[in-house]
Design a protein around this motif. Structure first.
Motif, PDB file in Angstrom:
ATOM      1  N   GLN A   2       0.825  -1.197   0.000  1.00 33.20           N
ATOM      2  CA  GLN A   2       0.000   0.000   0.000  1.00 33.20           C
ATOM      3  C   GLN A   2       0.868   1.258   0.000  1.00 33.20           C
ATOM      4  OE1 GLN A   2      -2.528  -0.842   3.405  1.00 33.20           O
ATOM      5  NE2 GLN A   2      -3.946  -2.038   2.172  1.00 33.20           N
ATOM      6  N   ILE A   3       0.217   2.408   0.141  1.00 36.32           N
ATOM      7  CA  ILE A   3       0.880   3.682  -0.088  1.00 36.32           C
ATOM      8  C   ILE A   3       2.055   3.944   0.865  1.00 36.32           C
ATOM      9  CG2 ILE A   3      -0.744   4.942   1.400  1.00 36.32           C
ATOM     10  CD1 ILE A   3      -0.532   7.285  -0.626  1.00 36.32           C
ATOM     11  N   ASP A 263      -4.467  -0.801   9.976  1.00 33.93           N
ATOM     12  CA  ASP A 263      -4.735  -1.347   8.648  1.00 33.93           C
ATOM     13  C   ASP A 263      -4.778  -0.285   7.560  1.00 33.93           C
ATOM     14  OD1 ASP A 263      -4.830  -3.886   9.669  1.00 33.93           O
ATOM     15  OD2 ASP A 263      -7.023  -4.047   9.653  1.00 33.93           O
ATOM     16  N   CYS A 264      -4.962   0.970   7.922  1.00 30.21           N
ATOM     17  CA  CYS A 264      -5.068   2.050   6.944  1.00 30.21           C
ATOM     18  C   CYS A 264      -3.684   2.466   6.450  1.00 30.21           C
ATOM     19  CB  CYS A 264      -5.791   3.252   7.548  1.00 30.21           C
ATOM     20  SG  CYS A 264      -5.857   4.677   6.445  1.00 30.21           S
ATOM     21  N   GLY A 265      -3.440   2.310   5.149  1.00 28.19           N
ATOM     22  CA  GLY A 265      -2.146   2.675   4.584  1.00 28.19           C
ATOM     23  C   GLY A 265      -1.839   4.148   4.698  1.00 28.19           C
ATOM     24  N   GLU A 266      -2.852   5.000   4.558  1.00 28.16           N
ATOM     25  CA  GLU A 266      -2.648   6.448   4.671  1.00 28.16           C
ATOM     26  C   GLU A 266      -2.190   6.821   6.078  1.00 28.16           C
ATOM     27  OE1 GLU A 266      -2.873   8.755   2.413  1.00 28.16           O
ATOM     28  OE2 GLU A 266      -3.931   7.824   0.719  1.00 28.16           O
ATOM     29  N   THR A 267      -2.758   6.166   7.081  1.00 25.27           N
ATOM     30  CA  THR A 267      -2.349   6.433   8.463  1.00 25.27           C
ATOM     31  C   THR A 267      -0.906   6.003   8.694  1.00 25.27           C
ATOM     32  OG1 THR A 267      -4.630   6.097   9.188  1.00 25.27           O
ATOM     33  CG2 THR A 267      -2.930   6.029  10.882  1.00 25.27           C
ATOM     34  N   LEU A 271       2.931   8.314   9.488  1.00 25.31           N
ATOM     35  CA  LEU A 271       3.981   8.014  10.459  1.00 25.31           C
ATOM     36  C   LEU A 271       5.341   7.889   9.777  1.00 25.31           C
ATOM     37  CD1 LEU A 271       2.024   5.453  12.668  1.00 25.31           C
ATOM     38  CD2 LEU A 271       2.482   7.869  13.152  1.00 25.31           C
ATOM     39  N   TRP A 272       5.362   7.290   8.591  1.00 20.55           N
ATOM     40  CA  TRP A 272       6.605   7.238   7.814  1.00 20.55           C
ATOM     41  C   TRP A 272       7.097   8.658   7.503  1.00 20.55           C
ATOM     42  CZ3 TRP A 272       9.813   3.457   5.653  1.00 20.55           C
ATOM     43  CH2 TRP A 272       9.436   2.123   5.845  1.00 20.55           C
ATOM     44  N   LEU A 273       6.183   9.515   7.044  1.00 23.03           N
ATOM     45  CA  LEU A 273       6.578  10.875   6.662  1.00 23.03           C
ATOM     46  C   LEU A 273       7.043  11.684   7.865  1.00 23.03           C
ATOM     47  CD1 LEU A 273       3.849  11.796   4.007  1.00 23.03           C
ATOM     48  CD2 LEU A 273       6.141  10.843   3.658  1.00 23.03           C
ATOM     49  N   GLU A 274       6.456  11.425   9.012  1.00 16.56           N
ATOM     50  CA  GLU A 274       6.908  12.091  10.236  1.00 16.56           C
ATOM     51  C   GLU A 274       8.352  11.705  10.548  1.00 16.56           C
ATOM     52  OE1 GLU A 274       5.760  12.300  15.009  1.00 16.56           O
ATOM     53  OE2 GLU A 274       4.348  11.429  13.572  1.00 16.56           O
ATOM     54  N   MET A 275       8.681  10.424  10.413  1.00 13.68           N
ATOM     55  CA  MET A 275      10.039   9.972  10.657  1.00 13.68           C
ATOM     56  C   MET A 275      11.009  10.528   9.615  1.00 13.68           C
ATOM     57  SD  MET A 275       9.538   5.989  11.852  1.00 13.68           S
ATOM     58  CE  MET A 275      11.326   5.773  12.008  1.00 13.68           C
TER      59      MET A 275
END
Length: 353
Positions: A2-3, A263-267, A271-275
């Motif tokens: 997913q995204i 389960d939500c890829g956007e969520t 978190l990835w973008l925050e890191m």
């Protein structure tokens, strides 16, 4: 996948391999856009110019038009790359033809795909093509064991978690997932019957396929291998030693897999973008961004929102369109499908055109 992986993880891996922030953003954006380029047809301009875009995905939940969803020229080259049972060109797996179409991680077919992509790195759409190739490449781990056709190999029964607990509500949830389809007619196309289990980075699970085979899946382990091999692809592309990811980055990526369990890829992507924004992956702090549709998207930047004379899909032409990311993505998608369908798969005795 997913995204969070097609965009966030792909950006991290591209930076780790040696691409710049902006190059990584193009690669990652193109990788995710493979799942979002669902429109088809010809774009028309007010000066008489036209451009034919490439559909790289369908709206998978809309099974009211199952015929279009069976389009092999979408599912096979862009999502379920045939693996030829992991065998090189010229060798055939035992059993039926479906074994040639079954997706296999890092197969010879996938390696040939990478080589064809690298052979086109002089093109204006080179990074966009690399992003598309990245999407398909790592999906050979997520989609392994499934095929981009409607076939019993894609049927799923007895889904269990890593504790061996059976998902007793699976069939009801699948029926709800594919609205307007009665339970006995749920299509065995791709990994649809497995729901999102093949795409979730944190998932440990098992199932029995339609051929009666028991399949064990450990997504965190598989997806970390996918990230490492993707890094080697990028290093090869750049002419660097193909050493893969450094251990600290591997540990950070595995942390994301195991910690972001929603389960939500956007969520998970947030978190990835925050890191990434905090520089926690050791490749520098940056804020990559992705907008699939609407204002700020690649399509909006290429075409704007103003239609001419109220005529549907008729836009004002500007020379900037020719070098826009949206057009270059679709140019790359056309090259990718040509590479897969007309150049690579026939070497393996596979014809899907």
């Amino acid at each position: 996948m997913q995204i969070d992986l097609h965009f966030g993880m792909t950006w991290v891996v591209a930076r780790a391999a040696g691409f710049s922030n902006q190059q990584a953003n193009i690669i990652a954006h193109a990788s995710q856009y493979v799942d979002d380029a669902t429109n088809q047809g010809c774009i028309r301009f007010d000066n008489g110019a036209t451009y034919s875009r490439m559909t790289t995905a369908h709206k998978m939940l809309d099974y009211r038009n199952l015929h279009s969803l069976k389009n092999q020229l979408v599912w096979i080259p862009f999502h379920f790359l045939p693996g030829n049972a992991g065998l090189p060109a010229g060798r055939n797996p035992s059993g039926s033809f479906i074994r040639k179409l079954e997706c296999k991680p890092n197969s010879y077919v996938a390696k040939d795909m990478v080589n064809e992509c690298i052979a086109n790195r002089h093109r204006p759409y080179a990074l966009h093509l690399l992003g598309i190739t990245s999407h398909v490449f790592i999906d050979t781990w997520g989609h392994q064991g499934f095929a981009g056709v409607d076939h019993p190999i894609n049927k799923v029964r007895h889904i269990k978690d890593h504790n061996g607990k059976i998902d007793t509500h699976w069939r009801e949830r699948v029926a709800n997932y594919f609205k307007n389809i009665v339970q006995d007619d749920i299509p065995s196309l791709g990994h649809g019957q497995a729901l999102s289990n093949p795409d979730l980075p944190h998932q440990h699970w098992s199932y029995t396929n339609g051929l009666g085979e028991h399949v064990e899946r450990n997504n965190p382990i598989d997806f970390l291998e996918a990230a490492d091999e993707l890094c080697k692809v990028y290093q090869l592309y750049l002419g660097h030693p193909t050493l893969g990811l450094a251990q600290p980055i591997k540990e950070k990526i595995m942390h994301c897999y195991n910690s972001f369990k929603m389960d939500c890829g956007e969520t998970r992507l947030a978190l990835w973008l925050e890191m990434i924004g905090k520089g926690e992956f050791g490749v520098g702090a940056f804020q990559p961004s992705y907008i699939a549709k609407g204002v700020g998207s690649w399509k909006h930047k290429a075409l704007g929102t103003e239609l001419v004379n109220g005529d549907e899909d008729k836009y004002k032409f500007s020379r900037e369109f020719l070098s826009s990311d949206w057009k270059l993505f679709h140019d790359g998608a056309k090259q990718h499908r040509l590479n897969i369908v007309d150049i690579i798969l026939p070497r393996y005795g596979i014809c899907v055109g």
